[in-house]
Design an enzyme around this catalytic site. Structure first.
Site, PDB file in Angstrom:
ATOM      1  N   ASP A 271       0.818  -1.216   0.000  1.00  7.99           N
ATOM      2  CA  ASP A 271       0.000   0.000   0.000  1.00  7.99           C
ATOM      3  C   ASP A 271       0.852   1.267   0.000  1.00  7.99           C
ATOM      4  O   ASP A 271       0.397   2.330  -0.432  1.00  7.99           O
ATOM      5  CB  ASP A 271      -0.914   0.016   1.234  1.00  7.99           C
ATOM      6  CG  ASP A 271      -1.869  -1.172   1.249  1.00  7.99           C
ATOM      7  OD1 ASP A 271      -2.497  -1.418   0.217  1.00  7.99           O
ATOM      8  OD2 ASP A 271      -1.967  -1.827   2.290  1.00  7.99           O
ATOM      9  N   GLY A 406      -5.712  13.480  -0.648  1.00  6.80           N
ATOM     10  CA  GLY A 406      -5.446  13.964  -1.998  1.00  6.80           C
ATOM     11  C   GLY A 406      -5.749  12.908  -3.036  1.00  6.80           C
ATOM     12  O   GLY A 406      -6.269  13.192  -4.118  1.00  6.80           O
TER      13      GLY A 406
END
Length: 523
Positions: A271, A406
């Protein structure tokens, strides 16, 4: 001020005009303390300048002693109070008070706040611990068999960035190692605590900007070694534990094996590839800036593109840290220089002070605060340290979440034309009905003016363009295509495309122009 208000039985008499008396607000509203700071102001006014302001100071000092009965008193002048040159030190000595009176001569117009805090703490330590110095050449007595090593924790102050929580984190870590804490200072220390600093086996300096000077004096006076490694980040915390075990003679195997930070695991996981090589700009006090650069580079896989500090006293340390990253350090207290550097470097994350937070907002860049000066939101009511393994978890959350949000913004932008989405729906974390804001994206109705183009019609020749600047615009389909570019590089893509089009006389900018510019700058 930060030192005096951090201590329990030390009172500060400050020669200050009306208007300089704002400490109550700082400590009750920002730091959320339940009591007012131990400070007495003379609060002279303009009409007092024609009289005896020296007598005004002496009466204020005497009243403060009789009312509060402190164990020690600090006396000094505010930045404005310095201008009338009343000599608080001499005036206080003339009172003959039966307690230590420590004068502070802090040239506010030449020096910064951290220097003033360091000088204040140094003067306190010399005045209160000095009488207990051993004779020159006297060896430190050995610890009794079975007695745990004792240390002082130095540097934490009132209004410091997470200092209260850092002290708790470090004390918990030392307790797990079996190391006793002799004194924590100046945070919540009394005059008697400062006087017995010399009884510790070694000193831990959490914030060199504040306690470095005092620790050097304690090493000369009492022969106490200093642990200078600041345990901010997983790697630095492990280095800190190793140093403590070397001086304390304890075994840290169990503590190191029971590491509680989740940051290393995430950095090794698939990840984390989204975070790899993110461009980061770091600026703050030297302690936090150096630590942040190490965490960003070594523990999160970011690329540090800028590193700087306003702490000129520790400029050498920051330059060395920057050199290890192949950078030239920025040593400045001019926020405009910092803003210009951010705009030029185009980072994807800014780690800085309250000022850098404002800069990042203007530039549309995610930001996390890592250092003072800070504001009220950086004094959370919850336990939120920066130091130790739990501090590494807090740092991870504070730095990574802005980038992850974001990513959410980018995905929402990509799929906004899908039937399940609509352009009027704002991001979930902005609240219902909030208008979506895409950083770095300007509306098409605000065209860019570039020399060489007329507001109406085809490109002009050079002689015409020098007389009349013309408008560079974007075609609607090109604007839609631009929205598909992640927000954190969208501003750069727009600027590069406009530069490419402007140099070649292309208007309006089409999808083909966008990809031609991408190919050009990707060479």
């Amino acid at each position: 001020m930060r030192i005096a208000t951090a201590m329990t039985d030390v009172h500060y008499v400050l020669h200050a005009p009306q208007g300089d008396t704002y400490a109550d607000l700082l400590f009750t509203m920002i730091e959320r303390r339940g009591q007012r700071p131990p400070v007495t102001y003379t609060t002279f006014q303009a009409r007092d300048l024609g009289g005896d302001t020296a007598d005004l100071f002496q009466r204020a000092a005497l009243d403060a002693y009789e009312r509060f009965r402190p164990s020690a008193m600090l006396v000094g002048a505010s930045c404005t109070g310095e201008l009338i040159q009343d000599d608080p030190a001499g005036l206080a000595r003339a009172l003959g008070l039966p307690i230590p009176v420590i004068p502070l001569e802090l040239p506010s117009y030449q020096r910064k706040e951290n220097w003033g805090a360091a000088e204040t703490f140094y003067q306190l330590v010399r005045s209160l611990a000095g009488p207990h110095m051993p004779a020159p050449g006297t060896a430190r007595p050995a610890r009794a068999p079975g007695e745990p090593a004792r240390c002082n924790i130095l540097g934490a102050t009132a209004l410091g960035f997470r200092h209260r929580d850092d002290v708790r984190a470090v004390k918990d870590l030392l307790a797990r190692l079996g190391v006793a804490v002799n004194v924590v200072a100046p945070w919540q220390a009394g005059a008697a605590d400062i006087a017995r600093l010399g009884q510790a086996d070694f000193n831990i300096v959490l914030y060199p900007e504040i306690a470095g000077l005092a620790a050097q004096w304690l090493k000369r006076a009492f022969g106490q070694p200093t642990i200078a490694t600041v345990p901010i980040g997983v790697g630095a915390t492990r280095d800190f534990i190793t140093e403590v075990t070397r001086l304390a003679g304890v075994d840290a195997t169990e503590v190191l094996a029971d590491e509680t930070s989740r940051l290393p695991w995430y950095s090794r996981s698939v990840d984390s590839t989204y975070l790899t090589a993110k461009r980061v700009f770091v600026f703050g006090d030297a302690t936090h800036a150096i630590a942040a650069a190490r965490i960003a580079s070594d523990e999160l896989g970011f690329k540090v593109v800028g590193l700087g500090t306003y702490s000129r006293e520790r400029a050498r340390d920051v330059r060395e840290a920057a050199a290890r990253l192949g950078l030239e350090a920025m040593i400045t207290d001019d926020y405009l220089e910092v803003e210009a550097a951010c705009a030029e470097l185009q980072p994807e994350l800014v780690l800085g002070t309250q000022m850098e937070r404002h800069i990042a907002k203007r530039l549309g860049i995610p930001c996390a605060v890592i250092s003072a000066p800070v504001h009220v939101q950086d004094f959370p009511a919850r336990y939120s340290p920066q130091m130790g393994f739990e501090g590494a978890n807090v740092i991870f959350d504070a730095w990574v979440h802005p980038l992850m949000m974001g990513l959410e913004e980018h995905l929402l932008g990509m799929f906004r034309d899908d039937f399940e989405f609509n352009d009027g729906a704002g991001s979930s974390h902005l609240g219902h009905g909030a208008k979506p804001v895409i950083p770095g994206l300007r509306e098409a109705k605000n065209p860019v003016v570039a020399s060489g183009f007329a507001p109406d019609g085809p490109p002009r020749n050079d002689s015409e363009s020098t007389d009349r600047p013309i408008v560079l615009s974007w075609a609607p389909d090109a604007e839609l295509e631009l929205k598909k570019i992640p927000f954190f590089v969208r501003g750069k893509a727009r600027r590069n495309t406009e530069k490419f089009a402007g140099e070649r006389g292309i208007s309006p900018i089409t999808v083909e122009t966008l990809y031609d510019a991408k190919a050009h700058f990707g060479r």
